[in-house]
Design a protein around this motif. Structure first.
Motif, PDB file in Angstrom:
ATOM      1  N   ALA A 137       4.592   1.189   1.363  1.00 42.58           N
ATOM      2  CA  ALA A 137       3.361   0.563   0.897  1.00 42.58           C
ATOM      3  C   ALA A 137       3.659  -0.777   0.238  1.00 42.58           C
ATOM      4  CB  ALA A 137       2.657   1.496  -0.097  1.00 42.58           C
ATOM      5  N   TYR A 138       4.738  -0.823  -0.521  1.00 43.03           N
ATOM      6  CA  TYR A 138       5.116  -2.067  -1.203  1.00 43.03           C
ATOM      7  C   TYR A 138       5.365  -3.192  -0.200  1.00 43.03           C
ATOM      8  CZ  TYR A 138       7.969  -5.340  -3.879  1.00 43.03           C
ATOM      9  OH  TYR A 138       8.479  -6.471  -4.458  1.00 43.03           O
ATOM     10  N   ILE A 139       6.100  -2.887   0.862  1.00 41.11           N
ATOM     11  CA  ILE A 139       6.452  -3.913   1.852  1.00 41.11           C
ATOM     12  C   ILE A 139       5.230  -4.332   2.675  1.00 41.11           C
ATOM     13  CG2 ILE A 139       7.800  -4.342   3.949  1.00 41.11           C
ATOM     14  CD1 ILE A 139       9.932  -2.413   2.677  1.00 41.11           C
ATOM     15  N   ALA A 167       2.147   7.424  -2.455  1.00 42.95           N
ATOM     16  CA  ALA A 167       2.838   6.244  -1.926  1.00 42.95           C
ATOM     17  C   ALA A 167       1.946   5.005  -1.964  1.00 42.95           C
ATOM     18  CB  ALA A 167       3.312   6.512  -0.498  1.00 42.95           C
ATOM     19  N   VAL A 168       0.698   5.142  -1.501  1.00 42.02           N
ATOM     20  CA  VAL A 168      -0.210   3.994  -1.435  1.00 42.02           C
ATOM     21  C   VAL A 168      -0.576   3.506  -2.837  1.00 42.02           C
ATOM     22  CG1 VAL A 168      -2.524   3.243  -0.757  1.00 42.02           C
ATOM     23  CG2 VAL A 168      -1.130   4.563   0.825  1.00 42.02           C
ATOM     24  N   ILE A 169      -0.873   4.439  -3.739  1.00 44.43           N
ATOM     25  CA  ILE A 169      -1.273   4.042  -5.099  1.00 44.43           C
ATOM     26  C   ILE A 169      -0.110   3.381  -5.831  1.00 44.43           C
ATOM     27  CG2 ILE A 169      -1.990   4.914  -7.357  1.00 44.43           C
ATOM     28  CD1 ILE A 169      -3.599   7.073  -5.841  1.00 44.43           C
ATOM     29  N   PHE A 170       1.055   4.031  -5.840  1.00 37.75           N
ATOM     30  CA  PHE A 170       2.197   3.500  -6.582  1.00 37.75           C
ATOM     31  C   PHE A 170       2.751   2.235  -5.922  1.00 37.75           C
ATOM     32  CE2 PHE A 170       6.809   4.150  -8.005  1.00 37.75           C
ATOM     33  CZ  PHE A 170       6.581   3.490  -9.209  1.00 37.75           C
ATOM     34  N   GLY A 171       3.023   2.304  -4.615  1.00 37.26           N
ATOM     35  CA  GLY A 171       3.583   1.143  -3.916  1.00 37.26           C
ATOM     36  C   GLY A 171       2.622  -0.033  -3.892  1.00 37.26           C
TER      37      GLY A 171
END
Length: 605
Positions: free
Chosen positions: A197-199, A108-112
């Protein structure tokens, strides 16, 4: 004379006390705090006492040496933590849950975070499209990606496998570890929570002062060092919050684990607990012990998050001295290659599930793509399988969809209204201990994993017969309790932005409280208050874990879909999934149009 004076003093004291009570409850905020303080205390404490009691009682269907039904015992704790079966019963699923949670956080952290960086800090094209579509996996039900993964990659190389879409198109046979077990569960959960993660990370990157990086550039510091020594430390609070939120959510995830954990029997704590409580040879006591463990883990994780965000350490990244955000030039060719590749990836994981569900609902037999497409699973007016006609003519599916709508509306109206009132009262008396108590009690259900909250109320219904006979009411109570934190926090933040002078001006004119709320306060902060109604609606529509123990099969669409999958009706399961996803996306689109609210708003999309 003394008796008369005593009686007179008592009368005066009683009148004074009565006047004080009248004055106290004459303030709407005080009345609201007392009412919701008692209500939330009952709704939080009584079910918790019930589930804790269940862990210490011998149940009628159990055999405990030297104990009769109803006796106190530590047998359930012994079975879970210290017996010869404890390894398979608890420790192995715990290890699986921890591993899944860690890997999900990494994905999640890497991709987002990477998508957030590309959207906010580079000259990549297609930003608006990527930003709008990237949040789809979080808006959609959690198991949507899991079912898509299974449809796409299942092959004859898996236990009980059949020809999946990839094998049918290319002939590639995927290994079982790629389709079921640790890797797919972790990867799918990571994709589902990547919008977190994106937000969170995107919001920090979007508002970060460009002077910080420009000063380093002037000093000829390499871009790699600027990123690792300036950008990453600034992002540390957002990354930590993302990790803790994803870890907590993944620890208690049920739908993805049950979809991709079988047939390899990859058990996590949530699926083990469900098996104990609802399986044959029910082990409710042990299941409730695991439920308490999940709650404890959730409380610890969110306490760490609270401590990290309330520490004295602060990064000042928005100074008002620089309105420019430095954009990294990816190059004339690279920016189109990266932008195009990211569009393909987001389309694959965000739009792909709907295409897959439609395709799977149009083939005659699951795994057989040689017979062409058919609409019989949708349009047949005669029975096809297990008593079901075509989807359009199967009343159970549409009744379940109607049940989901009705439940979502009830939860949204009640949670939104209660949250609005709590937010109003707490903002007016925020320095009062009673207000702090009510605010804490309203937030408490957020600390509980959804499946644990469902188990807690299931335990309560086994002791209260009239609740057991009214499952829809129990679902409403659980839904309202779970979603009140969203509504109350949204309302509290909105109320704290309003000056007291606005309401005081109306109070001087003797305007009643209800008119002040409906004619002045609500219209001013309409968007924030509406989000307190709409977020619970959308969340409830896609919820399964929260109702897995308390909603009878077929009452809502999410529980019916799992039954369709388990009874050998994959075409119906995929069709019902497609209906639910389209309905949820339409609801989200309507919400955005009516309120202007959007999850990706302000990040760069």
């Amino acid at each position: 004379m003394d008796e008369a004076q005593t009686a007179n003093k008592f009368s005066i004291g009683a009148k004074r006390f009565g006047n004080q009570v009248k004055t106290f409850f004459g303030v709407p905020a005080n009345t609201i705090l007392v009412a919701f303080g008692l209500l939330l205390l009952v709704l939080n404490i009584v079910p918790a006492i019930s589930v804790i009691t269940d862990t210490f009682l011998v149940h009628s269907y159990e055999y405990v040496p030297g104990k009769a039904a109803g006796d106190l015992t530590g047998y359930h704790y012994y079975e879970v933590f210290a017996s010869s079966t404890a390894k398979g019963l608890f420790y192995k699923p715990l290890l699986h849950s921890l591993t899944v949670s860690v890997l999900s956080c990494c994905f999640a952290v890497i991709f987002g975070g990477l998508v957030a960086y590309l959207v906010t800090r580079t000259n990549m094209p297609f930003k608006k499209f990527v930003s709008a579509v990237f949040i789809f996996p979080y808006i959609m039900p959690q198991w949507t990606l899991a079912l898509f993964w299974k449809n796409l990659f299942i092959s004859t190389g898996c236990q009980g496998g059949y020809i999946g879409e990839l094998q049918a198109l290319t002939g590639i046979i995927c290994p079982e570890w790629f389709v079921f077990g640790l890797f797919p569960i972790s990867f799918v959960l990571g994709l589902h929570y990547a919008p977190f993660a994106y937000i969170l990370i995107g919001g920090v990157l979007r508002n970060m002062d460009a002077n910080l990086e420009e000063a380093a550039t002037i000093l000829n510091i390499p871009k790699r060092k600027i990123f690792t020594h300036i950008t990453v430390p600034i992002l540390k609070p957002a990354i930590l919050s993302t990790i803790l939120l994803v870890f907590s959510s993944a620890m208690s995830s049920y739908p993805v684990a049950v979809t991709l954990g079988n047939p390899v029997n990859y058990m996590v704590l949530a699926t083990r607990m469900q098996q104990m409580i609802q399986g044959t040879g029910s082990q409710i006591g042990q299941g409730n012990v695991i439920s308490l463990v999940l709650i404890l883990i959730g409380v610890v994780i969110l306490s760490i998050n609270q401590a990290s965000t309330s520490s004295r350490k602060q990064f000042t990244t928005v100074s008002g001295k620089s309105g420019q955000i430095s954009k990294i030039n990816l190059g004339k060719v690279n920016k189109w290659v990266i932008g195009g590749l990211l569009c393909l990836i987001t389309l694959f994981f965000c739009i792909g599930p709907m295409v897959s569900f439609l395709l799977e609902s149009l083939i005659k037999n699951s795994g057989d793509y040689s017979g062409g497409l058919t609409t019989m699973w949708w349009t047949s007016t005669t029975e096809i399988r297990n008593g079901y006609k075509g989807i359009f003519y199967t009343p159970e599916i549409w009744q379940a969809l109607g049940g989901s709508f009705l439940l979502s509306i009830c939860c949204a109206v009640l949670a939104g209204t209660f949250g609005l009132l709590i937010g109003y009262a707490v903002s007016k008396r925020r320095k009062n201990k009673g207000a702090q108590f009510v605010n804490g009690m309203a937030f408490l259900p957020y600390l509980m994993p959804s499946i644990s909250l469902s188990a807690i109320f299931f335990s309560l219904t086994t002791h209260v017969n009239w609740l057991y006979s009214m499952p829809f009411l129990v679902c409403i109570i659980v839904g309202v309790l779970k979603y009140i934190p969203f509504a109350s926090r949204s309302s509290l933040n909105a109320m704290l932005q309003l000056s007291n002078e606005i309401e005081e001006a109306a109070l001087i004119q003797n305007v009643p409280w209800w008119k002040r709320m409906t004619r002045i306060i609500f219209p001013i902060q309409k968007s924030a208050f509406l989000s307190g109604y709409l977020l619970p609606f959308i969340s409830c529509m896609r919820e399964l874990s929260l109702f897995v123990f308390i909603a009878p099969t077929g009452m809502i669409l999410t529980t019916l879909m799992f039954q369709l999958g388990e009874t050998g009706c994959p075409a119906f399961e995929n069709g019902a999934n497609l209906i639910l996803v389209v309905v949820i996306l339409l609801c989200n689109w309507v919400v955005n149009k009516l309120t202007g609210a959007s999850l990706d708003k302000g990040i760069g999309g």
